[in-house]
Scaffold this active site. Structure first.
Site, PDB file in Angstrom:
ATOM      1  N   TYR A   1      -1.235   0.123  11.050  1.00  0.00           N
ATOM      2  CA  TYR A   1      -1.832  -0.438   9.546  1.00  0.00           C
ATOM      3  C   TYR A   1      -0.486  -0.639   8.682  1.00  0.00           C
ATOM      4  O   TYR A   1      -0.180  -1.531   8.232  1.00  0.00           O
ATOM      5  CB  TYR A   1      -3.007   0.114   9.030  1.00  0.00           C
ATOM      6  CG  TYR A   1      -3.141  -0.390   7.427  1.00  0.00           C
ATOM      7  CD1 TYR A   1      -3.894  -1.556   7.299  1.00  0.00           C
ATOM      8  CD2 TYR A   1      -2.734   0.511   6.393  1.00  0.00           C
ATOM      9  CE1 TYR A   1      -4.211  -1.790   5.832  1.00  0.00           C
ATOM     10  CE2 TYR A   1      -3.102   0.079   5.113  1.00  0.00           C
ATOM     11  CZ  TYR A   1      -3.832  -0.969   5.054  1.00  0.00           C
ATOM     12  OH  TYR A   1      -3.847  -1.378   3.379  1.00  0.00           O
TER      13      TYR A   1
ATOM     14  N   GLU B   1       0.060   3.652   1.727  1.00  0.00           N
ATOM     15  CA  GLU B   1       0.382   4.222   3.198  1.00  0.00           C
ATOM     16  C   GLU B   1       1.749   3.880   3.809  1.00  0.00           C
ATOM     17  O   GLU B   1       2.110   4.454   4.549  1.00  0.00           O
ATOM     18  CB  GLU B   1      -0.721   3.240   4.062  1.00  0.00           C
ATOM     19  CG  GLU B   1      -2.098   3.848   3.675  1.00  0.00           C
ATOM     20  CD  GLU B   1      -2.114   5.420   4.441  1.00  0.00           C
ATOM     21  OE1 GLU B   1      -2.013   5.442   5.629  1.00  0.00           O
ATOM     22  OE2 GLU B   1      -2.665   6.281   3.959  1.00  0.00           O
TER      23      GLU B   1
ATOM     24  N   LYS C   1       1.867  -3.596   7.402  1.00  0.00           N
ATOM     25  CA  LYS C   1       1.754  -3.859   5.751  1.00  0.00           C
ATOM     26  C   LYS C   1       3.459  -3.500   5.314  1.00  0.00           C
ATOM     27  O   LYS C   1       3.888  -4.428   4.439  1.00  0.00           O
ATOM     28  CB  LYS C   1       1.087  -2.653   5.047  1.00  0.00           C
ATOM     29  CG  LYS C   1      -0.455  -3.143   5.049  1.00  0.00           C
ATOM     30  CD  LYS C   1      -0.782  -4.252   3.945  1.00  0.00           C
ATOM     31  CE  LYS C   1      -2.271  -4.473   3.876  1.00  0.00           C
ATOM     32  NZ  LYS C   1      -2.501  -5.505   3.001  1.00  0.00           N
TER      33      LYS C   1
ATOM     34  N   THR D   1       0.782  -1.232  -0.053  1.00  0.00           N
ATOM     35  CA  THR D   1       0.002  -0.166  -0.063  1.00  0.00           C
ATOM     36  C   THR D   1       0.702   1.494   0.089  1.00  0.00           C
ATOM     37  O   THR D   1       1.802   1.335   0.614  1.00  0.00           O
ATOM     38  CB  THR D   1      -1.089   0.158   1.140  1.00  0.00           C
ATOM     39  OG1 THR D   1      -1.472   1.365   1.425  1.00  0.00           O
ATOM     40  CG2 THR D   1      -0.344  -0.607   2.454  1.00  0.00           C
TER      41      THR D   1
HETATM   42  P1  NAP Z   1     -11.550  -4.892   1.867  1.00  0.00           P
HETATM   43  O1  NAP Z   1     -12.478  -4.394   1.295  1.00  0.00           O
HETATM   44  O2  NAP Z   1     -11.167  -4.207   3.528  1.00  0.00           O
HETATM   45  O3  NAP Z   1     -11.424  -6.321   2.019  1.00  0.00           O
HETATM   46  C1  NAP Z   1     -10.538  -6.834   3.179  1.00  0.00           C
HETATM   47  C2  NAP Z   1     -10.533  -8.604   2.995  1.00  0.00           C
HETATM   48  O4  NAP Z   1      -9.862  -8.912   3.888  1.00  0.00           O
HETATM   49  C3  NAP Z   1     -12.257  -8.863   3.321  1.00  0.00           C
HETATM   50  O5  NAP Z   1     -12.629  -9.881   2.453  1.00  0.00           O
HETATM   51  C4  NAP Z   1     -11.941  -9.383   4.882  1.00  0.00           C
HETATM   52  O6  NAP Z   1     -12.955 -10.248   4.991  1.00  0.00           O
HETATM   53  C5  NAP Z   1     -10.377  -9.830   4.625  1.00  0.00           C
HETATM   54  N1  NAP Z   1     -10.238 -10.295   6.040  1.00  0.00           N
HETATM   55  C6  NAP Z   1     -10.003  -9.303   7.116  1.00  0.00           C
HETATM   56  N2  NAP Z   1      -9.583  -9.907   8.186  1.00  0.00           N
HETATM   57  C7  NAP Z   1      -9.093 -11.209   7.811  1.00  0.00           C
HETATM   58  C8  NAP Z   1      -8.711 -12.344   8.445  1.00  0.00           C
HETATM   59  N3  NAP Z   1      -8.147 -12.410   9.603  1.00  0.00           N
HETATM   60  N4  NAP Z   1      -8.543 -13.627   7.720  1.00  0.00           N
HETATM   61  C9  NAP Z   1      -8.869 -13.401   6.552  1.00  0.00           C
HETATM   62  N5  NAP Z   1      -9.413 -12.496   5.764  1.00  0.00           N
HETATM   63  C10 NAP Z   1      -9.671 -11.547   6.427  1.00  0.00           C
HETATM   64  O7  NAP Z   1     -10.056  -4.456   1.275  1.00  0.00           O
HETATM   65  P2  NAP Z   1      -9.984  -3.866  -0.332  1.00  0.00           P
HETATM   66  O8  NAP Z   1     -10.089  -2.406  -0.471  1.00  0.00           O
HETATM   67  O9  NAP Z   1     -10.548  -4.848  -1.020  1.00  0.00           O
HETATM   68  O10 NAP Z   1      -8.175  -3.917  -0.182  1.00  0.00           O
HETATM   69  C11 NAP Z   1      -7.684  -5.388  -0.620  1.00  0.00           C
HETATM   70  C12 NAP Z   1      -6.220  -5.345  -0.228  1.00  0.00           C
HETATM   71  O11 NAP Z   1      -5.427  -4.506  -0.624  1.00  0.00           O
HETATM   72  C13 NAP Z   1      -6.136  -5.308   1.394  1.00  0.00           C
HETATM   73  O12 NAP Z   1      -5.103  -5.938   1.935  1.00  0.00           O
HETATM   74  C14 NAP Z   1      -5.804  -3.660   1.641  1.00  0.00           C
HETATM   75  O13 NAP Z   1      -5.180  -3.482   2.808  1.00  0.00           O
HETATM   76  C15 NAP Z   1      -4.993  -3.581   0.263  1.00  0.00           C
HETATM   77  N6  NAP Z   1      -4.676  -2.292  -0.272  1.00  0.00           N
HETATM   78  C16 NAP Z   1      -6.048  -1.562  -0.520  1.00  0.00           C
HETATM   79  C17 NAP Z   1      -5.972  -0.393  -1.045  1.00  0.00           C
HETATM   80  C18 NAP Z   1      -7.488   0.342  -1.348  1.00  0.00           C
HETATM   81  O14 NAP Z   1      -7.139   1.652  -1.729  1.00  0.00           O
HETATM   82  N7  NAP Z   1      -8.491  -0.248  -1.579  1.00  0.00           N
HETATM   83  C19 NAP Z   1      -4.759   0.229  -1.548  1.00  0.00           C
HETATM   84  C20 NAP Z   1      -3.649  -0.210  -1.128  1.00  0.00           C
HETATM   85  C21 NAP Z   1      -3.657  -1.751  -0.543  1.00  0.00           C
HETATM   86  P3  NAP Z   1     -14.349  -9.825   5.817  1.00  0.00           P
HETATM   87  O15 NAP Z   1     -15.250  -9.559   4.665  1.00  0.00           O
HETATM   88  O16 NAP Z   1     -14.849 -10.933   6.364  1.00  0.00           O
HETATM   89  O17 NAP Z   1     -14.125  -8.663   6.592  1.00  0.00           O
HETATM   90  N1  GDD Z   2     -12.442   7.367   6.646  1.00  0.00           N
HETATM   91  C1  GDD Z   2     -12.480   8.457   6.655  1.00  0.00           C
HETATM   92  N2  GDD Z   2     -13.588   8.905   7.427  1.00  0.00           N
HETATM   93  N3  GDD Z   2     -11.406   9.383   6.326  1.00  0.00           N
HETATM   94  C2  GDD Z   2     -11.457  10.573   6.446  1.00  0.00           C
HETATM   95  C3  GDD Z   2     -12.726  11.216   7.087  1.00  0.00           C
HETATM   96  C4  GDD Z   2     -13.915  10.307   7.333  1.00  0.00           C
HETATM   97  O1  GDD Z   2     -14.943  10.703   7.921  1.00  0.00           O
HETATM   98  N4  GDD Z   2     -12.504  12.447   7.183  1.00  0.00           N
HETATM   99  C5  GDD Z   2     -11.699  12.803   6.439  1.00  0.00           C
HETATM  100  N5  GDD Z   2     -10.641  11.671   6.187  1.00  0.00           N
HETATM  101  C6  GDD Z   2      -9.410  11.395   5.626  1.00  0.00           C
HETATM  102  C7  GDD Z   2      -8.397  10.461   6.278  1.00  0.00           C
HETATM  103  O2  GDD Z   2      -7.905  11.215   7.521  1.00  0.00           O
HETATM  104  C8  GDD Z   2      -7.457  10.319   5.304  1.00  0.00           C
HETATM  105  O3  GDD Z   2      -6.473  11.462   5.257  1.00  0.00           O
HETATM  106  C9  GDD Z   2      -8.224  10.449   4.109  1.00  0.00           C
HETATM  107  O4  GDD Z   2      -9.385  10.740   4.259  1.00  0.00           O
HETATM  108  C10 GDD Z   2      -8.491   8.968   3.334  1.00  0.00           C
HETATM  109  O5  GDD Z   2      -9.067   8.056   4.470  1.00  0.00           O
HETATM  110  P1  GDD Z   2      -9.753   6.760   3.877  1.00  0.00           P
HETATM  111  O6  GDD Z   2     -10.766   6.563   2.933  1.00  0.00           O
HETATM  112  O7  GDD Z   2     -10.031   5.827   5.349  1.00  0.00           O
HETATM  113  O8  GDD Z   2      -8.389   5.828   3.176  1.00  0.00           O
HETATM  114  P2  GDD Z   2      -6.755   5.625   3.670  1.00  0.00           P
HETATM  115  O9  GDD Z   2      -5.955   6.276   2.605  1.00  0.00           O
HETATM  116  O10 GDD Z   2      -6.408   6.011   5.227  1.00  0.00           O
HETATM  117  O11 GDD Z   2      -6.343   4.209   3.375  1.00  0.00           O
HETATM  118  C11 GDD Z   2      -7.084   3.609   2.387  1.00  0.00           C
HETATM  119  O12 GDD Z   2      -5.913   3.686   1.155  1.00  0.00           O
HETATM  120  C12 GDD Z   2      -4.773   2.860   1.547  1.00  0.00           C
HETATM  121  C13 GDD Z   2      -3.758   3.085   0.398  1.00  0.00           C
HETATM  122  O13 GDD Z   2      -3.268   4.408   0.392  1.00  0.00           O
HETATM  123  C14 GDD Z   2      -7.468   2.126   2.611  1.00  0.00           C
HETATM  124  O14 GDD Z   2      -7.868   1.218   1.276  1.00  0.00           O
HETATM  125  C15 GDD Z   2      -6.008   1.444   2.933  1.00  0.00           C
HETATM  126  O15 GDD Z   2      -6.364  -0.236   3.172  1.00  0.00           O
HETATM  127  C16 GDD Z   2      -5.106   1.556   1.876  1.00  0.00           C
HETATM  128  O16 GDD Z   2      -3.942   0.836   1.939  1.00  0.00           O
END
Ligand code: NAP
Ligand code: GDD
Length: 339
Positions: A145, A123, A149, A121
């Site tokens: 987190y 992050e 990661k 990520t």
């Molecule tokens: P998500 O919607 O939160 O999905 C996470 C998945 O992990 C869900 O299926 C969840 O299952 C499962 N999980 C949680 N805890 C677990 C455990 N203990 N054992 C097995 N499975 C578990 O995340 P996403 O947005 O699809 O992201 C997919 C991956 O990419 C994650 O690893 C995330 O950290 C990473 N990532 C995401 C982004 C982004 O912007 N979306 C960016 C960079 C990296 P449940 O349904 O049971 O909760």
């Molecule tokens: N969730 C949330 N809720 N975020 C808020 C809010 C709120 O009410 N208000 C402002 N934010 C700001 C957070 O402080 C952060 O700076 C930004 O919005 C994005 O927050 P999220 O959407 O929760 O995502 P993230 O960037 O912290 O993390 C996501 O992206 C990562 C990749 O850079 C997640 O998907 C991570 O799993 C992933 O790795």
């Protein structure tokens, strides 16, 4: 095999792989609500074989690998909500950090020739040391987190170098979609504003409006994951759009798409977003949504992915916002609550 099949990326990736003719096995952990609603929304729930894996438990990983013998593993499972990781740092470390060590050890023992994708990520860049961030930018994680990661990222690199595993780390910047979890800011905004519009919610409360993210569309990013595993040699790749936008601007774009005429008034905790057509407050600030340490600014350089994988983010932010707002307005209209 896709771990975390019930999440946003799991659903889009499963759809892509099925379209390519793959047999897809998706792992879920047992929960009280076990319907794979995102797979159902994409119309593919019946096309994926489901199995149980919790990354907390080594033995169920080994058994699943022995039974399935996958050719490719996409490890998407994680506690992925940054904010929650401050409340549950040990659990997040167990799953997002040690969970990956368990999986890599199981792979080494059972299916050493598998191609492995680790969901890393942006992050990990945290308090970003360079602009834009690429594969060579130093890491500076800012949450439990991101720290977990980062351990998983280096374990992936280490198992590649130590044991010759085909292990790739995809360093993905934020990617969103109508299937995004409602706790993440983009979906919280599109879902919240759709509810405000329908009169179901008086106003939407947010935290730091000035954070900036490089937001792309999840559908584009899962294609990048697949491309990574088709390479002869494993490596690390950044996927990003190369543009960055503030939370404040995202709110403005979503509000316009939802039919509001938004104007900001006030400062700091007293700042509000008003719908100038009705003079009602539709957006406010709640300090509960601030984080103990913030990632202020992310913007990625996906030049390596473009050169080596032929990958580029295709969807514009305008198109992404329109897609998310439209989906949430429809769900609210039709009374669809689950997703
Ligand atoms: P998500 O919607 O939160 O999905 C996470 C998945 O992990 C869900 O299926 C969840 O299952 C499962 N999980 C949680 N805890 C677990 C455990 N203990 N054992 C097995 N499975 C578990 O995340 P996403 O947005 O699809 O992201 C997919 C991956 O990419 C994650 O690893 C995330 O950290 C990473 N990532 C995401 C982004 C982004 O912007 N979306 C960016 C960079 C990296 P449940 O349904 O049971 O909760
Ligand atoms: N969730 C949330 N809720 N975020 C808020 C809010 C709120 O009410 N208000 C402002 N934010 C700001 C957070 O402080 C952060 O700076 C930004 O919005 C994005 O927050 P999220 O959407 O929760 O995502 P993230 O960037 O912290 O993390 C996501 O992206 C990562 C990749 O850079 C997640 O998907 C991570 O799993 C992933 O790795």
């Amino acid at each position: 095999m896709i771990t975390g099949i019930t999440g946003q990326d799991g659903a889009y990736l499963a759809k892509l792989l099925l379209e390519k003719g793959y047999e897809v096995v998706g792992s879920m952990r047992r929960t009280t609500i076990s319907d794979p609603i995102r797979l159902m929304e994409l119309g593919i729930a019946g096309d994926v074989e489901l199995c149980d894996i919790d990354l907390f438990e080594f033995s169920n990983i080994v058994r699943a690998l022995e039974r399935v013998k996958p050719d490719e593993i996409y490890n998407l499972a994680a506690q992925s909500f940054v904010s929650l990781s401050f409340e549950q740092p040990l659990y997040t470390g167990e799953i997002d950090g040690l969970g990956v060590a368990r999986l890599l050890e199981a792979i080494r023992a059972v299916v050493p020739s598998v191609r492995y994708y680790q969901a890393s990520t942006s992050e990990m860049f945290g308090k970003a040391q360079q602009v834009p961030q690429s594969e060579t930018t130093p890491f500076y994680p800012r949450s439990p987190y991101a720290v977990a990661k980062l351990y998983a990222h280096w374990m992936t690199v280490n198992y590649r170098e130590s044991y010759g595993l085909h292990a790739t780390s995809g360093i993905l910047f934020n990617h969103e979609s109508p299937l995004r979890g409602r706790e993440f800011v983009t979906r919280k905004i599109t879902h919240g504003l759709a509810r405000v519009r329908a009169g179901e919610l008086p106003r939407l409360d947010l935290g730091n409006l000035d954070a900036q993210r490089d937001w792309g569309f999840a559908g584009d990013y899962v294609d990048g994951m697949w491309r990574m595993l088709q390479q002869e040699s494993p490596s690390d790749y950044v996927l990003a759009t190369g543009r960055t936008t503030s939370v404040r601007r995202f709110v403005e774009m979503a509000a316009a798409a939802a039919g509001f005429s938004l104007a900001w008034r006030g400062k700091g905790l007293d700042e509000v977003g008003i719908d100038t057509r009705t003079d009602k407050v539709i957006v406010g600030i709640d300090p509960r949504f601030f984080r103990p340490a913030e990632v202020d600014f992310l913007i990625g350089d996906a030049g390596k992915a473009k050169a080596q994988l032929g990958w580029e983010a295709k969807t514009t932010l305008d198109a992404l916002v329109a897609m998310m707002v439209e989906a949430d307005m429809r769900r609210v209209r039709e009374g669809i609550r689950g997703i």
